[in-house]
Design a protein around this motif. Structure first.
Motif, mmCIF file in Angstrom:
data_model
loop_
_atom_site.group_PDB
_atom_site.id
_atom_site.type_symbol
_atom_site.label_atom_id
_atom_site.label_comp_id
_atom_site.label_asym_id
_atom_site.label_seq_id
_atom_site.Cartn_x
_atom_site.Cartn_y
_atom_site.Cartn_z
ATOM 1 N N VAL A 85 36.545 60.081 6.702
ATOM 2 C CA VAL A 85 37.093 59.603 8.277
ATOM 3 C C VAL A 85 36.245 59.784 9.428
ATOM 4 C CG1 VAL A 85 39.069 59.732 9.858
ATOM 5 C CG2 VAL A 85 39.457 60.199 7.439
ATOM 6 N N THR A 86 36.044 58.936 10.306
ATOM 7 C CA THR A 86 35.350 59.219 11.342
ATOM 8 C C THR A 86 35.749 58.160 12.857
ATOM 9 O OG1 THR A 86 32.926 58.867 12.280
ATOM 10 C CG2 THR A 86 33.750 57.170 10.547
ATOM 11 N N GLY A 87 35.407 58.746 13.801
ATOM 12 C CA GLY A 87 35.844 58.019 14.791
ATOM 13 C C GLY A 87 35.280 56.508 15.009
ATOM 14 N N ALA A 98 39.619 67.703 15.281
ATOM 15 C CA ALA A 98 40.347 68.694 15.466
ATOM 16 C C ALA A 98 40.275 69.452 16.887
ATOM 17 C CB ALA A 98 40.441 69.763 14.314
ATOM 18 N N ALA A 99 39.188 68.968 17.542
ATOM 19 C CA ALA A 99 38.703 69.457 18.697
ATOM 20 C C ALA A 99 38.460 70.759 18.840
ATOM 21 C CB ALA A 99 39.992 69.235 19.874
ATOM 22 N N GLN A 100 37.948 71.465 17.760
ATOM 23 C CA GLN A 100 37.446 72.771 17.565
ATOM 24 C C GLN A 100 36.028 73.060 18.339
ATOM 25 O OE1 GLN A 100 38.906 73.201 13.539
ATOM 26 N NE2 GLN A 100 40.319 74.541 14.280
ATOM 27 N N TRP A 101 35.929 73.759 19.143
ATOM 28 C CA TRP A 101 34.656 73.820 19.731
ATOM 29 C C TRP A 101 34.135 75.110 19.172
ATOM 30 C CZ3 TRP A 101 31.195 71.433 22.873
ATOM 31 C CH2 TRP A 101 30.001 72.201 23.269
ATOM 32 N N GLY A 474 35.560 67.888 4.035
ATOM 33 C CA GLY A 474 36.017 68.520 5.280
ATOM 34 C C GLY A 474 35.624 67.580 6.494
ATOM 35 N N ALA A 475 35.294 66.565 6.473
ATOM 36 C CA ALA A 475 34.957 65.531 7.589
ATOM 37 C C ALA A 475 33.752 65.975 8.409
ATOM 38 C CB ALA A 475 36.176 65.463 8.787
ATOM 39 N N HIS A 476 32.918 66.877 7.746
ATOM 40 C CA HIS A 476 31.763 67.271 8.630
ATOM 41 C C HIS A 476 30.584 66.894 7.812
ATOM 42 C CE1 HIS A 476 34.132 70.989 10.350
ATOM 43 N NE2 HIS A 476 34.699 69.814 10.889
ATOM 44 N N ALA A 514 32.281 76.819 12.762
ATOM 45 C CA ALA A 514 33.257 76.098 11.997
ATOM 46 C C ALA A 514 33.271 74.529 11.955
ATOM 47 C CB ALA A 514 34.549 76.530 12.595
ATOM 48 N N GLY A 515 32.207 73.860 12.818
ATOM 49 C CA GLY A 515 32.093 72.570 12.875
ATOM 50 C C GLY A 515 31.037 72.098 13.751
ATOM 51 N N PRO A 516 30.331 70.851 13.394
ATOM 52 C CA PRO A 516 29.156 70.395 13.937
ATOM 53 C C PRO A 516 29.320 70.071 15.502
ATOM 54 C CG PRO A 516 29.750 69.117 12.146
ATOM 55 C CD PRO A 516 31.013 70.103 12.231
HETATM 56 C C1 LIG Z 1 38.963 64.118 11.501
HETATM 57 C C2 LIG Z 1 37.660 64.836 11.843
HETATM 58 C C3 LIG Z 1 37.806 66.295 12.428
HETATM 59 C C4 LIG Z 1 36.659 66.868 12.756
HETATM 60 N N1 LIG Z 1 37.150 68.281 13.340
HETATM 61 C C5 LIG Z 1 35.960 68.912 13.883
HETATM 62 C C6 LIG Z 1 36.305 69.858 14.626
HETATM 63 O O1 LIG Z 1 37.409 70.446 15.022
HETATM 64 N N2 LIG Z 1 35.335 70.745 15.334
HETATM 65 C C7 LIG Z 1 34.111 70.267 14.817
HETATM 66 O O2 LIG Z 1 33.134 71.074 15.508
HETATM 67 N N3 LIG Z 1 33.858 68.996 14.334
HETATM 68 C C8 LIG Z 1 34.798 68.345 14.031
HETATM 69 N N4 LIG Z 1 34.348 67.305 13.312
HETATM 70 C C9 LIG Z 1 33.127 66.804 13.036
HETATM 71 C C10 LIG Z 1 32.565 66.253 14.559
HETATM 72 O O3 LIG Z 1 33.801 65.485 15.293
HETATM 73 C C11 LIG Z 1 31.404 65.292 14.356
HETATM 74 O O4 LIG Z 1 30.480 66.187 13.824
HETATM 75 C C12 LIG Z 1 30.903 64.891 15.729
HETATM 76 O O5 LIG Z 1 31.694 64.577 16.768
HETATM 77 C C13 LIG Z 1 29.687 63.639 15.439
HETATM 78 O O6 LIG Z 1 29.206 63.350 16.505
HETATM 79 P P1 LIG Z 1 28.319 61.956 16.556
HETATM 80 O O7 LIG Z 1 28.059 61.719 17.969
HETATM 81 O O8 LIG Z 1 27.214 62.114 15.574
HETATM 82 O O9 LIG Z 1 29.160 60.668 15.791
HETATM 83 P P2 LIG Z 1 30.515 60.161 16.501
HETATM 84 O O10 LIG Z 1 31.231 60.885 17.487
HETATM 85 O O11 LIG Z 1 31.031 59.767 15.193
HETATM 86 O O12 LIG Z 1 30.101 58.793 17.075
HETATM 87 C C14 LIG Z 1 29.712 57.572 16.726
HETATM 88 C C15 LIG Z 1 29.936 56.343 17.270
HETATM 89 O O13 LIG Z 1 29.270 55.354 17.312
HETATM 90 C C16 LIG Z 1 30.107 54.106 16.925
HETATM 91 N N5 LIG Z 1 29.664 53.346 16.022
HETATM 92 C C17 LIG Z 1 29.252 53.374 14.780
HETATM 93 N N6 LIG Z 1 28.403 52.359 14.302
HETATM 94 C C18 LIG Z 1 28.235 51.553 15.185
HETATM 95 C C19 LIG Z 1 27.904 50.340 15.384
HETATM 96 N N7 LIG Z 1 26.988 49.704 14.273
HETATM 97 N N8 LIG Z 1 27.881 49.579 16.634
HETATM 98 C C20 LIG Z 1 28.406 50.273 17.626
HETATM 99 N N9 LIG Z 1 29.071 51.332 17.856
HETATM 100 C C21 LIG Z 1 28.912 52.030 16.479
HETATM 101 C C22 LIG Z 1 31.529 54.805 16.505
HETATM 102 O O14 LIG Z 1 32.660 53.865 16.585
HETATM 103 C C23 LIG Z 1 31.465 56.009 17.312
HETATM 104 O O15 LIG Z 1 32.265 55.871 18.542
HETATM 105 C C24 LIG Z 1 35.489 66.421 12.776
HETATM 106 C C25 LIG Z 1 35.460 65.086 12.296
HETATM 107 C C26 LIG Z 1 36.492 64.431 12.030
HETATM 108 C C27 LIG Z 1 36.117 62.875 11.683
#
Ligand SMILES: Cc1cc2nc3c(=O)[nH]c(=O)nc-3n(C[C@H](O)[C@H](O)[C@H](O)COP(=O)(O)OP(=O)(O)OC[C@H]3O[C@@H](n4cnc5c(N)ncnc54)[C@H](O)[C@@H]3O)c2cc1C
Length: 538
Positions: A85-87, A98-101, A474-476, A514-516
């Protein structure tokens, strides 16, 4: 050639992308920044899922805000794929996680070993602090804590995991124990993601004229050309980026070839498309191992090990059911469905919708480490359930590549991700030891709780085989475009003059936390300063 659409294009409005866009446009008023995000603007329902810490799990099955897809088969899991899963919305994973800092215990020393230019332990510590202050991360105020927090802390202590704390209210995460988590939420129990903390105020204020955020467009590839230096002369051997090709995200699955538009950048392109986004983007652009690119139908341009060296965390769950105390409010289905609960949360008065999925965090082992979130909010509201999971820091590495077959170059198809969970004995041992500890925590609840282990189960023996059959992701996930392998110390893609990667995929190691998320924010803060110095006056 046509005039540029922007000076700097940032691909991906996620955790790192929002930091970069906001910092650059504010510090460089003459530089036009274009932030491209694949997710469309959110409607009211999506906004509720993203902002309420309790409801966020609902976003994981909502394709307009989160992308979910299966990994490749994991040999360490008896050939099982796991769900990833990813945003996929503004704010990226920071809007659905999970918003954990969680800052690594090493005060930035771990980050200092990544090989990023000028990223010393002191510089990293300052960048962590800057991001934490911008987000306003905090231990939830009393009204937003779980009613069984004290019981959980006592159960952990009974299992040999004492409460650890530090002066800042965070936790010295190098020690075994449990701590009150710091979360990216405001004092009223509403999530603060990167879009809200960074981009929204910038777009309204300092960057009203030089920041454009385009949502609903997916970047298909970056457009490469011979690179010219600042004086116009061609720089030896380097290719450069002139812009990006985008397609409407909404064209996914309509069966027709998507309409492609080219957007041009004057100074360069930063990819912040996240752990599953940046590596495929480089591969589709011809940056990767030539043989693999050719077999995917892509013309190779730069030979680099893109997608190699991934580190993904496995998770092993330990669950209990209780019947001696009332159902936790955070999992009370009647309360959650009550319109008054929604009104209360919307008015900023907290309640179960403002409580996080987890009650707190802990660290179990030494060495690479395993961390665990625990909570009373099961995915099925109404159940009196306590759930915990071990997030084990991996040593086995995986790989990310383009999807096989006709979809190889389709930007709207998720990549093939070999997470390689539990790919070696050491990772297996870490996870197993951690899960055994979590079983002890379940047993550690005071008798009045009436807590019984349901997963793996009080009568089930926790064996390696069981873990292989049940562990999930673990989504990380980090790596894939990591510093050293793919990126120079400046985070520039090796051999490409004006293309950088700043996101989780740039991290060469899994942070000992606990998370990246905090580490991604930190890296983006640090990189922003370097970009500001570089682009100033250009
Ligand atoms: C369900 C879940 C729970 C988690 N819980 C925690 C937690 O509690 N604490 C913690 O420390 N870490 C947690 N993590 C991990 C942490 O959220 C991620 O490691 C971090 O947010 C990744 O940041 P990023 O900027 O690398 O990528 P992202 O924040 O995923 O950003 C990538 C962005 O790029 C966009 N994108 C992708 N491809 C394209 C494209 N081709 N064109 C245009 N846009 C695109 C996506 O839509 C997204 O908005 C969790 C992750 C998930 C998925």
């Amino acid at each position: 050639s046509p005039p540029p659409d922007a000076d700097v294009i940032i691909i991906g409005g996620g955790t790192a992308g929002c930091v970069l866009a906001a910092r650059l446009c504010a510090a460089l008023p003459r530089v036009r920044v274009l932030l491209l995000e694949r997710g469309a603007p959110r409607n009211a329902t999506e906004e509720l899922l993203v902002r309420s810490p309790r409801l966020v799990a609902g976003s994981w099955s909502t394709p307009s805000v989160a992308a979910a897809f299966p990994s490749a088969a994991n040999a360490g899991l008896r050939g099982r794929p796991v769900a990833l899963v990813t945003g996929a919305t503004l704010g990226g994973s920071s809007a659905v996680n999970a918003a954990q800092w969680s800052e690594p215990a090493d005060d930035g020393a771990g980050a200092a070993a990544w090989g990023v230019a000028h990223l010393t332990a002191t510089v990293a510590a300052r960048a962590y602090a800057r991001a934490a202050a911008t987000l306003g991360v905090r231990v939830p105020p009393r009204g937003l804590r779980h009613e069984y927090l004290t019981d959980w802390v006592a159960a952990a202590a009974a299992a040999g995991l004492p409460r650890v704390t530090d002066a800042g209210g965070g936790a010295p995460q190098s020690r075994r124990g449990v701590w009150l988590q710091r979360l990216a939420i405001d004092g009223r129990g509403r999530r603060v993601d990167a879009g809200r903390a960074y981009v929204a105020p910038a777009a309204r204020g300092a960057c009203a004229r030089n920041l454009v955020v385009r949502q609903g467009v997916t970047v298909a590839r970056v457009v490469l050309a011979p690179h010219h230096g600042r004086g116009g002369g061609r720089r030896g051997g380097l290719v450069g980026v002139v812009g990006v090709e985008v397609v409407p995200t909404a064209s996914a699955g309509d069966g027709r070839p998507p309409r492609t538009t080219t957007l041009r950048a004057r100074l360069g392109v930063i990819t912040a498309a996240g752990p599953y986004g940046s590596a495929p983007l480089l591969l589709r652009s011809g940056i990767g191992r030539p043989q693999a690119l050719r077999s995917a139908g892509v013309r190779p341009v730069v030979d680099l090990p893109v997608g190699e060296g991934l580190l993904a965390r496995s998770v092993g769950r330990v669950v209990g059911a209780y019947d001696g105390v009332p159902l936790a409010a955070v999992n009370n289905a009647t309360l959650l469905a009550d319109p008054a609960t929604l009104r209360r949360w919307r008015a900023g008065r907290g309640g179960p919708l403002g409580a996080a999925l987890s009650v707190g965090l802990g660290r179990v082992t030494t060495g690479e480490g395993a961390y665990f979130p625990a909570g009373f909010a099961s995915s099925v509201p109404g159940k009196p359930e306590y759930n915990s999971g071990c997030l084990a820091n991996p040593t086995s590495r995986g790989r990310l590549s383009l999807p096989v077959g006709a979809a190889a170059t389709d930007p709207l198809t998720p990549p093939r991700v070999e997470t390689n969970l539990l790919g070696n004995r050491r990772d297996m041992a870490t996870l197993l030891a951690c899960m055994r500890k979590l079983q002890a925590v379940v047993e550690g609840f005071r008798p009045a709780f009436g807590m019984t282990e349901t997963v793996p189960g009080a009568d089930t023996r926790l064996t390696e085989e069981l873990v292989r059959r049940t562990a999930t992701s673990g989504a990380h996930l980090v790596g894939g475009c990591s510093v050293g392998r793919v990126l120079e110390a400046t985070l520039r893609v090796k051999g490409v003059g004006n293309l950088w990667v700043v996101d989780a995929s740039a991290l060469p190691a899994m942070p000992r936390s606990a998370g990246p998320m905090a580490s991604v924010y930190m890296l983006a803060e640090h990189a922003s300063e370097a970009f500001i110095r570089q682009f100033r006056g250009q």
